[in-house]
Write a protein that holds these residues in place. Structure first.
Motif: not given
Length: 309
Positions: A223, A261, A200-201, A174-176, A204-205, A218-220
């Motif tokens: 993206k 987002e 999320p941290d 769970t990282n880049p 990150s959201g 989360a905003t993953l």
């Protein structure tokens, strides 16, 4: 002291793994009966889970009577107990028996159509029913990549990892580096799994409504969608008590494809709500979904009074 804690953790992990191996030979029906028997004991020993579950249910279903909410809370915690007991079956049970426990699959055409169109598939997999059974099926039918965070008991990591990877799933951190792996998988028209209901941290959201209250989300997803044009579906493994499981793949809320987002996050939460509606008792309501509050992000000195827990 640290060595003693490490040894204690190893002993605890060994005991848990031994229990899972023993239960791996059980079928869903006796596991459900055991969960119903153990449920009251687990709930009596878990005041924190009871409290958080009741708070979250009051937020999600304010029109529901108090007695009905308490009954729903008890049922939810029983299902959570069943999920824990079923981990040995999902991770270590005979693969043919696990596959045979999946009695229904609804919405598979959403996955097949996306791949036929040359698109990857992002599966939003909330904490509903037994998500490890969902992982088992997905990784056995499609090239499948999912983010993975090691368990708190480090000694359980090999057991957890082996169980989730045994059907061919690829786990990434769970990282880049993990995000880059998801992007590559989607560009290969494969399937990837995302947990949409974990907080999320900070950074990150964004806050988006979840059952009428802002939840840091989360905003993953936007993206990944923007860079791959992947299709998004919600996937759950609904427990059929005493029988097995039914898989459901649901088209995600259209807003998940929005480049904004906040709008995309609202679509993610709406998609989770739609899955929960299939059987609210099977959602893991004991998770503190509303720990972060907008007032803290805004820098208000009195932000603590806006918290639910």
């Amino acid at each position: 002291m640290a060595a003693a804690q490490t040894n204690a953790g190893r002993h605890q992990a060994r005991a848990v793994a031994t229990l899972w191996r023993w239960l791996s030979a059980w079928r869903p029906a006796p596991l459900w009966r055991l969960a119903r028997l153990a449920g009251p004991l687990v709930q009596a020993a878990s005041p924190r889970e009871r409290r958080v579950t009741r708070i979250n249910l009051a937020q999600a279903y304010p029109a529901l009577g108090e007695a009905d909410r308490r009954r729903l809370a008890r049922d939810s915690l029983t299902h959570s107990s069943a999920t824990m007991l079923e981990l040995g079956f999902a991770w270590m049970g005979d693969p043919q028996r696990v596959a045979a426990s999946i009695l229904e699959v609804h919405g598979r055409e959403l996955l097949d159509e996306a791949r036929a169109e040359g698109r990857g598939v992002i599966v939003l997999a909330p904490h509903f029913g037994n998500w490890e059974i969902l992982n088992f099926w997905l990784s056995g039918h499609f090239p499948f990549t999912a983010m993975y965070e090691p368990p708190k008991l480090a000694a359980l990591d090999p057991v957890t990892r082996q169980g989730r990877e045994r059907q061919g799933a690829r786990l990434v951190p769970t990282n880049p580096r993990g995000v880059a792996a998801l992007l590559k998988a989607l560009k290969r028209c494969e399937a990837v799994g995302i947990l949409p209901d974990q907080e999320p941290d900070w950074g990150s959201g964004v806050f988006a409504p979840f059952f009428g209250r802002p939840a840091y989300t989360a905003t993953l997803l936007p993206k990944l969608v923007a860079r791959t044009e992947a299709r998004v579906v919600t996937g759950i493994a609904r427990r059929l008590p005493g029988r097995g499981f039914a898989l459901h793949f649901l088209a995600a809320d259209a807003r998940v494809y929005d480049a904004d987002e906040a709008s995309s996050a609202a679509g993610v939460n709406a998609s989770v709500e739609a899955a929960i509606a299939l059987d609210p008792a099977q959602y893991q309501w004991e998770y503190k979904r509303y720990r972060k509050v907008p007032e803290r992000e805004a820098g208000r000195a009195d932000w603590k009074r806006f918290r639910l827990y």
